[in-house]
Structures are given as structure tokens and as C-alpha cells.
Design a protein around this motif. Structure first.
Motif, PDB file in Angstrom:
ATOM      1  N   ASP A  39       0.833  -1.219   0.000  1.00  0.00           N
ATOM      2  CA  ASP A  39       0.000   0.000   0.000  1.00  0.00           C
ATOM      3  C   ASP A  39       0.857   1.255   0.000  1.00  0.00           C
ATOM      4  N   TRP A  40       1.892   1.251   0.848  1.00  0.00           N
ATOM      5  CA  TRP A  40       2.758   2.440   0.938  1.00  0.00           C
ATOM      6  C   TRP A  40       3.461   2.666  -0.386  1.00  0.00           C
ATOM      7  N   ILE A  41       4.056   1.607  -0.933  1.00  0.00           N
ATOM      8  CA  ILE A  41       4.822   1.778  -2.184  1.00  0.00           C
ATOM      9  C   ILE A  41       3.897   2.250  -3.307  1.00  0.00           C
ATOM     10  N   ARG A 160      15.236   0.505   2.135  1.00  0.00           N
ATOM     11  CA  ARG A 160      13.873   0.637   1.604  1.00  0.00           C
ATOM     12  C   ARG A 160      13.658   1.936   0.823  1.00  0.00           C
ATOM     13  N   SER A 161      14.598   2.880   0.949  1.00  0.00           N
ATOM     14  CA  SER A 161      14.390   4.130   0.207  1.00  0.00           C
ATOM     15  C   SER A 161      14.820   4.012  -1.254  1.00  0.00           C
ATOM     16  N   THR A 162      15.607   2.982  -1.588  1.00  0.00           N
ATOM     17  CA  THR A 162      16.013   2.809  -2.998  1.00  0.00           C
ATOM     18  C   THR A 162      15.490   1.502  -3.610  1.00  0.00           C
ATOM     19  N   ILE A 164      12.788  -0.016  -3.386  1.00  0.00           N
ATOM     20  CA  ILE A 164      11.407   0.019  -3.871  1.00  0.00           C
ATOM     21  C   ILE A 164      11.302   0.705  -5.237  1.00  0.00           C
ATOM     22  N   LEU A 165      12.334   1.498  -5.582  1.00  0.00           N
ATOM     23  CA  LEU A 165      12.214   2.376  -6.761  1.00  0.00           C
ATOM     24  C   LEU A 165      12.756   1.796  -8.061  1.00  0.00           C
ATOM     25  N   PHE A 166      13.936   1.166  -7.982  1.00  0.00           N
ATOM     26  CA  PHE A 166      14.698   0.928  -9.216  1.00  0.00           C
ATOM     27  C   PHE A 166      14.493  -0.449  -9.835  1.00  0.00           C
ATOM     28  N   THR A 223      22.761   5.669  -3.031  1.00  0.00           N
ATOM     29  CA  THR A 223      22.059   6.256  -1.877  1.00  0.00           C
ATOM     30  C   THR A 223      21.484   7.606  -2.304  1.00  0.00           C
ATOM     31  N   GLN A 224      20.479   8.052  -1.592  1.00  0.00           N
ATOM     32  CA  GLN A 224      19.871   9.330  -1.959  1.00  0.00           C
ATOM     33  C   GLN A 224      19.216  10.006  -0.774  1.00  0.00           C
ATOM     34  N   ASP A 225      19.082  11.310  -0.915  1.00  0.00           N
ATOM     35  CA  ASP A 225      18.246  12.095  -0.018  1.00  0.00           C
ATOM     36  C   ASP A 225      16.921  12.260  -0.771  1.00  0.00           C
ATOM     37  N   THR A 228      14.791  15.627  -0.896  1.00  0.00           N
ATOM     38  CA  THR A 228      15.419  16.742  -1.620  1.00  0.00           C
ATOM     39  C   THR A 228      15.385  16.477  -3.115  1.00  0.00           C
ATOM     40  N   VAL A 229      15.698  15.225  -3.497  1.00  0.00           N
ATOM     41  CA  VAL A 229      15.683  14.876  -4.923  1.00  0.00           C
ATOM     42  C   VAL A 229      14.270  15.049  -5.469  1.00  0.00           C
ATOM     43  N   PHE A 230      13.297  14.624  -4.702  1.00  0.00           N
ATOM     44  CA  PHE A 230      11.891  14.728  -5.117  1.00  0.00           C
ATOM     45  C   PHE A 230      11.528  16.181  -5.451  1.00  0.00           C
ATOM     46  N   LYS A 231      11.825  17.076  -4.505  1.00  0.00           N
ATOM     47  CA  LYS A 231      11.441  18.489  -4.692  1.00  0.00           C
ATOM     48  C   LYS A 231      12.163  19.097  -5.893  1.00  0.00           C
ATOM     49  N   PRO A 260       7.608  11.652 -19.543  1.00  0.00           N
ATOM     50  CA  PRO A 260       8.530  12.044 -18.488  1.00  0.00           C
ATOM     51  C   PRO A 260       9.343  10.855 -17.974  1.00  0.00           C
ATOM     52  N   HIS A 261      10.522  11.159 -17.448  1.00  0.00           N
ATOM     53  CA  HIS A 261      11.304  10.138 -16.748  1.00  0.00           C
ATOM     54  C   HIS A 261      10.428   9.520 -15.656  1.00  0.00           C
ATOM     55  N   GLN A 262      10.517   8.204 -15.520  1.00  0.00           N
ATOM     56  CA  GLN A 262       9.653   7.477 -14.587  1.00  0.00           C
ATOM     57  C   GLN A 262      10.390   7.208 -13.268  1.00  0.00           C
ATOM     58  N   ARG A 266       4.281  10.374  -8.219  1.00  0.00           N
ATOM     59  CA  ARG A 266       3.933  11.664  -7.611  1.00  0.00           C
ATOM     60  C   ARG A 266       4.769  12.803  -8.206  1.00  0.00           C
ATOM     61  N   ILE A 267       6.028  12.502  -8.572  1.00  0.00           N
ATOM     62  CA  ILE A 267       6.860  13.524  -9.235  1.00  0.00           C
ATOM     63  C   ILE A 267       6.236  13.862 -10.588  1.00  0.00           C
ATOM     64  N   ILE A 268       5.809  12.835 -11.308  1.00  0.00           N
ATOM     65  CA  ILE A 268       5.229  13.030 -12.646  1.00  0.00           C
ATOM     66  C   ILE A 268       3.928  13.826 -12.537  1.00  0.00           C
ATOM     67  N   GLY A 290       9.161   0.341 -12.575  1.00  0.00           N
ATOM     68  CA  GLY A 290       9.892   1.207 -11.652  1.00  0.00           C
ATOM     69  C   GLY A 290      10.782   2.158 -12.427  1.00  0.00           C
ATOM     70  N   ASN A 291      11.834   2.627 -11.752  1.00  0.00           N
ATOM     71  CA  ASN A 291      12.760   3.586 -12.366  1.00  0.00           C
ATOM     72  C   ASN A 291      13.944   2.823 -12.984  1.00  0.00           C
ATOM     73  N   THR A 292      13.987   2.797 -14.310  1.00  0.00           N
ATOM     74  CA  THR A 292      15.084   2.108 -15.008  1.00  0.00           C
ATOM     75  C   THR A 292      16.160   3.108 -15.465  1.00  0.00           C
ATOM     76  N   PHE A 319      15.067  14.081 -14.885  1.00  0.00           N
ATOM     77  CA  PHE A 319      15.863  14.645 -13.785  1.00  0.00           C
ATOM     78  C   PHE A 319      16.610  13.497 -13.133  1.00  0.00           C
ATOM     79  N   GLY A 320      17.883  13.717 -12.813  1.00  0.00           N
ATOM     80  CA  GLY A 320      18.614  12.625 -12.170  1.00  0.00           C
ATOM     81  C   GLY A 320      19.909  13.056 -11.523  1.00  0.00           C
ATOM     82  N   ALA A 321      20.690  12.052 -11.139  1.00  0.00           N
ATOM     83  CA  ALA A 321      21.942  12.283 -10.415  1.00  0.00           C
ATOM     84  C   ALA A 321      22.863  13.177 -11.233  1.00  0.00           C
TER      85      ALA A 321
END
Ligand code: UT7
Length: 335
Positions: A39-41, A160-162, A164-166, A223-225, A228-231, A260-262, A266-268, A290-292, A319-321
Motif C-alpha cells: 500500500d505504501w509503495i 527501503r528508500s532505494t 522500492i524504486l529501481f 544512496t539518496q536524499d 530533496t531529490v523529489f522536490k 517524463p522520466h519514470q 507523484r513527481i510526474i 519502476g525507475n530504469t 531529472f537525475g543524479a
């Protein structure tokens, strides 16, 4: 700056290919690996699955080769006519040698030279910028741009912060001189090294070569913040897109689709809202992959190829690293 001295040659995407591994990790699978839940993801990212290449001896080149071969066979293109192969990736097979020559040889692009391009999630846009410039200048006639990333090779499945995404995947496009006036119209690309801290793989480069200490610190993982990356992603993708819309005198009604980049649904959604674009015009496949990273935009083109029609006005944004980001405007060149 929009180029004022373009030649009469316009670059166009004339073919698309893609590849994702069959194997996947679902949200339910992740529930058993880290402290998270479906549900959260789903609510916080829009992601349900991420494809994972977990076959020994196969790396990013395998994904890229499959995407390129898919493109070549669909359009019956002779690989010996290709001049250049660009592989945008942050997960090359090796740090050295680069991955693009492996891909070019495997697809039999005997007359091409090949190089990797590292711009993370903006890799496809930056690769398209290079490819379109080569075509516009008249220097080359056929450039293959492949966005390919095996993110599972740098994801910590205890984080769990990465995790779930990639996901893993590759998308490929062929860039050629336009025959009908449609093609790459404009781009707005930017970078800011100040933000390198917010999203990175710390070790394995020249600053922190791999050592027992870097391994112990888990610096070989991404690793990521996240917040901050989201905003930044929302504000910069929206700003880049607005610049493109204004200087090309586009109305949001004129735009057929945004690709848009996936990274996060919520960013999209927030980006589309900021630029007042109807959500129905925003293409997504994040739920499935997810994010490829460099592969997201060409994989959207691959998945939605049947929907795209000659003359459609499309907006790309990423948007990315790096940080790296940008937007582009193109008119689709074929049915
Ligand atoms: O292409 C660029 C690559 N990177 C990105 O685009 C990443 C951009 N960032 C993001 O997508 C989001 O920041 C994340 C998905 C990484 C995190 O989402 P968030 O909405 O920013 O979550 P948060 O870190 O603010 O955490 C909110 C809550 C917290 O709980 P409390 O303090 O409100 O009780 C977290 O502990 O959600 C909790 N949480 C989780 N719960 C279940 C954080 N991560 C998870 C998780 N599963 N994976």
C-alpha cells in the motif's frame, strides 16, 4: 540556448526498440525483504513491480543488445549502416572498458564507433542531444541511442528508500536525418554539481576506490536524499518544460503527449500539474518497471509506439543524479 545556426538537416527518431527481463520483484516480495508494504509503495511511488536481470554473466550490455536487436529486426535495418552507437548508462558492464563497443560488436555494427554517456536519469536526453547534433551537422547518418541500466547491480536490497524504486531495462532509438520535416525540435538541458551529494554511488570511482572500508560502509550502493531529490525533480522538470513550451510558442493543447522520466508517479503528477498539462496526456509505465534510469523514456516510446503518430508534438523531461535535468520537444516522425 536554442540554437540559431542549425543547418537545414533535422534529426528524427525513425525506429524504437526495447527490452526488459522477464523476472521481477513485486511489492509483496519487497515486504519480505525490507520494512515496507504494498500500500505504501503504491500510494507513494505508483510502482508495483521492477524487472530484475538476475542471470549470472549478464550485465547492462545484455539489456542494451536485446533492445538494439529488437529495433533492428523490427525495421529490418542493416547494422553495418550504423555510424555511431551511444549507450547512456550509469551501470556499465565494467568501469573500463566501456559498454557501447561490446553492444556495437554484438549487434554487428561493424562500421560504427561507440561510446558510453554517463548522465544518470537524464542519460537518454543527453544522448539524444549528442545524436541529433551529429545528424544536424551532416557528419553521420545513422546514430543508435540506447538508454540501458541494470540498477539491481547497485541497489542495496536492505535499503527501503532505494530498493522500492529501481529496476532493470533498456530502450533504443535510431536517429537519422528527417525525411518529412518532423523530428528533434528543441532541447533545454542543465546540470548542477552542487547536488551530487543527494544521489550517488560513492565508491568505485577515483575519489574512493573500492577498499574493505568502502565495502564495509556500503558505498558501492546507490544512496539518496529522497525528499530533496523529489522536490528538485518536480521544480526543475517543470521549469525546463515551461522554457521549452514558451520558446516554441506551444500551447498545452498543442502537446499530444508528455513522456517524463519514470522516477515516482507523484513527481510526474506534480510536474504535469505545475505546467497545467492534462494528466491523460502524460504517458507512464512506472507501475510495471519502476525507475530504469536511462531507459525510462525510450521504454515509454517502445511501449506506446502504436499510439504515437506522425506529426504528434511530444515533450520529454527528465531529472537525475549529477544533478542533471532537462526537457526536449520533438515532432514524431512516423506511424
Ligand atoms: O530519478 C531520480 C531518482 N530518485 C528519485 O526520484 C527519488 C525521489 N524521491 C522519492 O521518490 C521519495 O522521496 C521516496 C519514495 C524515496 C520516499 O517517499 P517520501 O514520500 O519522500 O517518504 P518520506 O521519506 O518522507 O517518509 C514518509 C514516511 C515516514 O514515516 P513517518 O515518519 O511519517 O511515520 C517514513 O518512515 O514513510 C515512511 N517510509 C516508508 N514506509 C514504508 C519511508 N520509506 C518507506 C518505505 N515503506 N519504503
Amino acid at each position: 540556448m536554442k540554437s540559431n545556426n542549425k543547418t537545414h538537416i533535422k534529426a528524427a527518431i525513425t525506429a524504437v526498440g526495447g527490452y526488459v527481463p522477464e523476472n521481477f520483484i513485486s511489492n509483496k516480495d519487497l515486504e519480505k525483504m525490507v520494512d515496507t508494504n504494498d500500500d505504501w509503495i503504491t500510494a507513494r511511488t505508483g510502482i508495483k513491480k521492477r524487472r530484475i536481470l538476475n542471470e549470472k554473466g549478464k550485465g547492462t550490455s545484455y539489456l542494451a543488445i536485446n533492445a538494439a536487436n529488437n529495433l533492428l529486426s523490427k525495421k529490418k535495418i542493416d547494422p553495418e549502416t550504423i555510424d555511431l552507437v551511444i549507450v547512456s548508462t550509469i551501470t556499465p558492464d565494467f568501469h573500463c572498458a566501456s559498454t557501447a563497443p561490446t553492444v556495437a560488436s554484438a549487434i554487428n555494427a561493424k562500421n560504427a564507433y561507440a561510446f558510453d554517456l554517463s548522465a544518470a536519469c537524464s542519460g537518454f536526453l543527453f544522448g539524444m542531444s549528442s545524436a541529433s547534433s551529429y545528424i544536424e551537422s551532416g557528419r553521420y547518418k545513422k546514430v543508435l541511442v540506447i538508454g540501458a541500466d541494470m540498477m539491481s547491480s547497485i541497489v542495496d536490497y536492505n535499503d527501503r528508500s532505494t530498493s522500492i524504486l529501481f529496476g532493470d531495462g533498456a530502450g533504443a532509438v535510431l536517429v537519422e536525418p528527417s525525411k518529412n520535416g518532423y523530428g528533434w525540435e528543441d532541447e533545454y538541458l542543465r546540470s548542477d554539481g552542487i547536488g551530487a551529494e543527494w544521489l550517488k554511488v560513492k565508491s568505485g570511482g577515483s575519489l574512493f576506490p573500492v577498499s574493505s572500508q568502502t565495502l564495509k560502509n556500503k558505498w558501492h550502493f546507490i544512496t539518496q536524499d529522497g525528499k530533496t531529490v523529489f522536490k528538485s525533480a518536480v521544480s526543475e522538470m517543470a521549469n525546463a518544460t515551461e522554457q521549452i513550451i514558451i520558446r516554441n510558442k506551444l500551447d498545452s493543447d498543442d502537446i499530444k503527449y508528455m513522456l517524463p522520466h519514470q522516477a515516482n508517479k507523484r513527481i510526474i503528477d506534480a510536474t504535469a500539474e505545475k505546467i497545467n498539462l492534462d494528466k491523460k496526456k502524460v504517458l507512464m509505465n512506472i507501475e510495471e518497471y519502476g525507475n530504469t534510469t536511462a531507459a525510462t523514456i525510450p521504454l515509454l516510446m517502445y511501449d506506446y509506439e502504436d499510439k504515437l503518430k506522425k506529426g504528434d508534438k511530444l515533450i520529454l523531461a527528465a531529472f537525475g543524479a549529477g544533478l542533471t535535468w532537462g526537457a526536449a520537444y520533438l515532432t514524431w516522425a512516423y506511424n
